[in-house]
Design a protein around this motif. Structure first.
Motif, short mmCIF file in Angstrom:
data_model
loop_
_atom_site.label_atom_id
_atom_site.label_comp_id
_atom_site.label_asym_id
_atom_site.label_seq_id
_atom_site.Cartn_x
_atom_site.Cartn_y
_atom_site.Cartn_z
N GLU A 21 0.84 -1.19 0.00
CA GLU A 21 0.00 0.00 0.00
C GLU A 21 0.88 1.25 0.00
O GLU A 21 1.86 1.33 0.73
CB GLU A 21 -0.91 0.01 1.22
N PHE A 22 0.49 2.22 -0.84
CA PHE A 22 1.23 3.47 -0.97
C PHE A 22 0.27 4.66 -0.90
O PHE A 22 -0.87 4.56 -1.34
CB PHE A 22 1.97 3.53 -2.31
N SER A 23 0.76 5.77 -0.38
CA SER A 23 0.05 7.04 -0.43
C SER A 23 0.53 7.80 -1.65
O SER A 23 1.72 7.79 -1.96
CB SER A 23 0.38 7.90 0.81
N ILE A 24 -0.40 8.44 -2.33
CA ILE A 24 -0.02 9.30 -3.45
C ILE A 24 0.28 10.68 -2.86
O ILE A 24 -0.61 11.39 -2.42
CB ILE A 24 -1.15 9.39 -4.50
N ARG A 39 4.55 7.18 -1.55
CA ARG A 39 5.23 6.91 -0.27
C ARG A 39 4.66 5.62 0.30
O ARG A 39 3.45 5.44 0.38
CB ARG A 39 5.01 8.05 0.72
N SER A 40 5.55 4.74 0.72
CA SER A 40 5.15 3.46 1.29
C SER A 40 4.41 3.67 2.61
O SER A 40 4.84 4.46 3.45
CB SER A 40 6.39 2.59 1.53
N GLU A 41 3.31 2.95 2.77
CA GLU A 41 2.58 2.98 4.04
C GLU A 41 3.33 2.20 5.12
O GLU A 41 3.20 2.49 6.29
CB GLU A 41 1.17 2.41 3.86
N GLN A 42 4.12 1.20 4.71
CA GLN A 42 4.86 0.39 5.67
C GLN A 42 6.16 1.06 6.11
O GLN A 42 6.61 0.87 7.22
CB GLN A 42 5.19 -1.00 5.07
#
Length: 87
Positions: A21-24, A39-42
Motif C-alpha cells: 500500500e502506498f500514499s499518493i 510513499r510506502s505505508e509500511q
C-alpha cells in the motif's frame, strides 16, 4: 485536533506478487508526461516516482527505467516544493 493529512492510497503488486500500500503524495506534469510521487505505508522513508500512463482502459503506473529521467523528475519536484512550501 487531528493533524493527519488524508492522502489517496493505492495498492500495487511488487515483483513477487505481494500487495503493498502506498500514499499518493503528489501528481505533477513535466514535459507532456504525468508523474506520481508515492510513499510506502509500511516504511514512510521509502518514496519513489512513477509515470502515469493513460490508455483507453484507464490509467496505469509504470516504472521509469531511465535513471537520468527519474533524477530529473525528482529534482524538479524538490525545486517546486522548495519554491512553494505547504502551509
Amino acid at each position: 485536533m487531528n493533524s493527519d493529512v488524508y492522502r489517496d492510497k493505492i495498492v500495487v503488486l511488487d515483483e513477487n506478487g505481494v500487495e503493498k500500500e502506498f500514499s499518493i503524495e503528489a501528481l505533477f506534469d513535466m514535459k507532456d508526461k504525468t508523474y506520481a510521487l508515492l510513499r510506502s505505508e509500511q516504511d514512510q522513508n521509502y518514496t519513489f516516482v512513477m509515470q502515469v500512463e493513460n490508455t483507453e482502459d484507464g490509467q496505469f503506473l509504470t516504472g521509469i527505467n531511465d535513471s537520468s529521467e527519474r533524477e530529473m523528475v525528482l529534482d524538479a519536484y524538490e525545486i517546486a516544493v522548495d519554491a512553494n512550501p505547504a502551509e
